[in-house]
Write a protein that holds these residues in place. Structure first.
Motif, mmCIF file in Angstrom:
data_model
loop_
_atom_site.group_PDB
_atom_site.id
_atom_site.type_symbol
_atom_site.label_atom_id
_atom_site.label_comp_id
_atom_site.label_asym_id
_atom_site.label_seq_id
_atom_site.Cartn_x
_atom_site.Cartn_y
_atom_site.Cartn_z
ATOM 1 N N ASP A 10 0.644 -0.874 -0.063
ATOM 2 C CA ASP A 10 0.112 -0.049 -0.150
ATOM 3 C C ASP A 10 1.013 1.181 0.070
ATOM 4 O O ASP A 10 1.993 1.141 0.613
ATOM 5 N N PRO A 12 0.555 6.049 -0.976
ATOM 6 C CA PRO A 12 -0.040 6.878 -1.699
ATOM 7 C C PRO A 12 0.320 6.771 -3.134
ATOM 8 O O PRO A 12 1.397 6.310 -3.699
ATOM 9 N N SER A 86 -10.576 8.112 -8.173
ATOM 10 C CA SER A 86 -10.399 8.513 -6.825
ATOM 11 C C SER A 86 -11.815 8.991 -6.399
ATOM 12 O O SER A 86 -12.368 9.003 -5.404
ATOM 13 N N ARG A 117 -4.322 0.704 -2.026
ATOM 14 C CA ARG A 117 -4.645 1.913 -0.646
ATOM 15 C C ARG A 117 -5.104 0.967 0.436
ATOM 16 O O ARG A 117 -4.714 1.282 1.598
ATOM 17 N N ASP A 168 -4.120 12.699 -2.439
ATOM 18 C CA ASP A 168 -3.839 12.122 -1.015
ATOM 19 C C ASP A 168 -4.922 12.478 -0.132
ATOM 20 O O ASP A 168 -5.385 11.547 0.817
ATOM 21 N N ASP A 171 -7.881 10.362 -0.430
ATOM 22 C CA ASP A 171 -7.596 8.800 -0.363
ATOM 23 C C ASP A 171 -7.509 8.520 1.331
ATOM 24 O O ASP A 171 -7.756 7.617 1.797
ATOM 25 N N LEU A 179 -6.717 5.465 3.111
ATOM 26 C CA LEU A 179 -5.299 4.894 2.940
ATOM 27 C C LEU A 179 -4.758 4.935 4.223
ATOM 28 O O LEU A 179 -4.748 5.880 4.900
#
Ligand code: DC
Length: 213
Positions: A10, A12, A86, A117, A168, A171, A179
């Motif tokens: 996992d 980013p 996303s 993620r 980011d 996520d 994440l």
């Protein structure tokens, strides 16, 4: 060692996890799945059908059409598809459908390397090996800019950086499978090291775990 080896990676966007995953899969002779491509495939299908990105029922229908054995990396790598992916990836029903496909992929012998993620936390929580690959946002933006330019597309570093930060944010902060570092993950920071050093470091971690089991 069990018959099956699952390596969960996992991290980013543009952290180097995809390149690392491909090299590890080749080295350990495992199948590889870039799980980001599965969300990208859902987004691409929505674009093809002319659906808006907030149409959850439409997204779920698109998710049911995807075939993990037939994902076209080149088309799906396009920047705007990543942005759309996303948005699609925050939908719980879509995630459930896609995760089921990913789990079926991972469980086939002799095992697989999956990168994404939520692999170590949700898709394969029992994976023998979990890696979390990170890098500073500026370094990730530099790599992503080069990658886009090398495909012959236009890219501006500042715009890519802003975009990565926005991605980011989405996520990391979504309610569904955000994440995060799995409790038992090994962290690999690739800000100052190239792919060869990251590959060596990952191999050392994996070989220690595999030898122990
Ligand atoms: O890694 P990528 O850029 O191809 O991923 C595209 C989007 O898909 C990303 O913004 C987050 C989402 N994604 C996810 O939610 N879970 C995964 N396991 C992989 C990707």
């Amino acid at each position: 060692m069990s018959e099956q080896l699952i390596i969960a990676i996992d991290g980013p966007a543009a952290s180097g996890k995809g390149t690392l995953a491909r090299r590890l899969a080749a080295h350990y002779r495992l199948r590889h799945l870039d799980t980001g491509l599965s969300y990208r495939a859902v987004a691409a299908e929505m674009i093809a059908r002319g659906l808006p990105f907030d149409d959850e029922a439409g997204a779920l229908e698109c998710a049911r059409t995807i075939d993990l054995g037939d994902l076209d990396r080149e088309t799906l790598s396009r920047h705007e598809i990543g942005e759309a992916a996303s948005r699609v990836a925050i939908m719980p029903e879509v995630r459930r459908a896609v995760v089921e496909l990913q789990q079926a992929f991972a469980e086939k012998p002799p095992g697989a390397v999956l990168d994404g993620r939520d692999i170590g936390t949700v898709v394969c929580p029992d994976a023998a090996v979990k890696l979390y690959v990170s890098a500073a946002p500026e370094e990730r933006a530099r790599r992503r800019t080069e990658e886009i330019l090398s495909r012959g597309e236009a890219a501006d570093f500042q715009a890519v950086l802003e975009d990565l930060k926005r991605r980011d944010e989405r996520d990391l902060n979504r309610t569904e499978s955000p994440l995060r570092v799995a409790d038992d993950a090994h962290i690999l920071d690739t800000t100052d090291i190239g792919i060869d050093a990251a590959f060596q470091a990952a191999r050392e971690i994996i070989d220690t775990i595999v030898d122990r089991s």
